[in-house]
Motif scaffolding. Structure first.
Motif, short mmCIF file in Angstrom:
data_model
loop_
_atom_site.label_atom_id
_atom_site.label_comp_id
_atom_site.label_asym_id
_atom_site.label_seq_id
_atom_site.Cartn_x
_atom_site.Cartn_y
_atom_site.Cartn_z
N SER A 155 0.74 -1.16 -0.02
CA SER A 155 0.22 -0.09 0.14
C SER A 155 0.89 1.39 0.12
O SER A 155 2.13 1.12 0.45
N GLN A 202 0.27 5.45 0.62
CA GLN A 202 -0.66 6.77 0.95
C GLN A 202 -0.03 7.86 0.18
O GLN A 202 1.30 8.29 0.47
N ARG A 244 -4.55 12.36 0.02
CA ARG A 244 -5.94 11.70 0.51
C ARG A 244 -5.99 10.32 -0.14
O ARG A 244 -7.14 9.69 0.30
N GLU A 267 -5.38 6.43 -0.89
CA GLU A 267 -4.79 5.06 -0.32
C GLU A 267 -4.68 4.30 -1.56
O GLU A 267 -5.72 3.74 -2.03
N THR A 271 -3.66 0.33 -2.87
CA THR A 271 -3.39 -1.08 -2.49
C THR A 271 -3.38 -1.73 -3.81
O THR A 271 -4.31 -1.87 -4.48
N GLN A 284 -8.64 4.34 -2.91
CA GLN A 284 -9.51 4.45 -1.77
C GLN A 284 -9.47 5.95 -1.42
O GLN A 284 -8.23 6.61 -1.09
N ILE A 285 -10.32 6.72 -1.87
CA ILE A 285 -10.43 8.47 -1.82
C ILE A 285 -11.80 8.97 -1.34
O ILE A 285 -12.88 8.45 -1.92
#
Length: 284
Positions: free
Chosen positions: A3, A5, A8, A10, A12, A57-58
């Motif tokens: 993953s 970051q 904002r 992320e 994976t 993912q946001i």
């Protein structure tokens, strides 16, 4: 699973499969004496290429960049010719994150070649059905049009089983599409006529997903285009544009195909600053 970051966002990496393709085809006119120093190859001059989607993912939304190799869709001949060693484990990867394919809000498709689009559908007793049933599927209009009406060359990679059952979910865009604040899909052409990249900028942090314009870390050289590219000169110009832009912003570059690196950050001189290496598994 690895993953990263960035602002904002992320990211994976999911397990979407792996195949081995001819190194010469992946590096076009570049001599093996050069590309062989940048990327490992086997006794058949084949190189390992992942087909690993990226879960993005946001702001509480789940997006996936490209869909993997799929499962149970390739013939024995295709498995042999495309050097497929492993099909997708998307369901298992998502389950480890306490998610399922039903939790995906949108699929962000850089293009629709089989190794990126086979994971969009799965076989049933009556044909094929969508894997990501609740997701909008974003792709450039040029790519979507060619997917359904391939030419004599592209018919080898644009397959009806990958689009017919999901056409009601597809949201084609023209030159640019803002997926959410800071995240854009941008039509570049090059690898395919409808090929797109992704650009994310947030609070001074940037990442760029070049997809198959720069499929591995070894393709950083602006002149190194694939023999698979339909429009290699366009690929070169687009890579030059977006590498220059990324260098100035010290961007991260993410990979779908690279078997060794998930992401690399370059400085203004194009030198590597940070990297996320792919974890090798015991069964490999």
């Amino acid at each position: 699973m690895e993953s990263l970051q960035i602002g904002r966002a992320e990211l994976t990496w999911l397990n979407g499969g792996v195949n081995f393709l001819d190194g010469g085809a992946m590096f076009g006119v570049v001599p093996k004496a050069l590309w062989g120093k940048k990327y490992p190859y086997n006794e058949k001059n084949q190189i390992e290429l992942r087909t690993d989607p990226i879960l993005l993912q946001i702001d509480g939304k789940n997006y996936i960049i490209d869909s993997g190799m799929g499962n149970g869709k390739l013939t024995d001949k295709q498995i042999r010719n495309f050097g497929v060693r492993e099909e997708s484990y998307i369901d298992q990867s998502l389950a480890e994150l306490e998610l399922s394919t039903d939790d995906i809000d949108a699929m962000l498709m850089t293009h629709l070649h089989f190794d990126h689009a086979c994971g969009l559908t799965k076989p049933t007793d009556n044909g094929y059905e969508s894997v990501f049933k609740n997701a909008d599927i974003y792709v450039s209009r040029v790519e979507w049009d060619e997917m359904r009406n391939p030419n004599i060359r592209s018919a080898n990679t644009y397959w009806e089983m990958n689009w017919k059952s999901i056409q009601g979910q597809v949201q084609p865009f023209e030159q640019e599409w803002t997926v959410t604040d800071g995240l854009k899909m941008i039509h570049t052409g090059g690898h395919s006529d409808g090929h797109s990249i992704l650009l994310f900028e947030d609070g001074g942090e940037t990442w760029i997903h070049m997809a198959d314009i720069m499929p591995t870390n070894a393709h950083q050289n602006k002149l190194w285009a694939l023999a698979y590219d339909d429009y290699p000169v366009t690929s070169v110009h687009q890579k030059e544009k977006w590498m220059d832009y990324g260098y100035k912003n010290q961007a991260w570059y993410t990979f779908y195909h690279d078997a060794y690196f998930r992401a690399i950050q370059f400085n203004e001189s194009g030198n590597r600053v940070k990297a996320v290496e792919r974890q090798r598994h015991d069964y490999e």
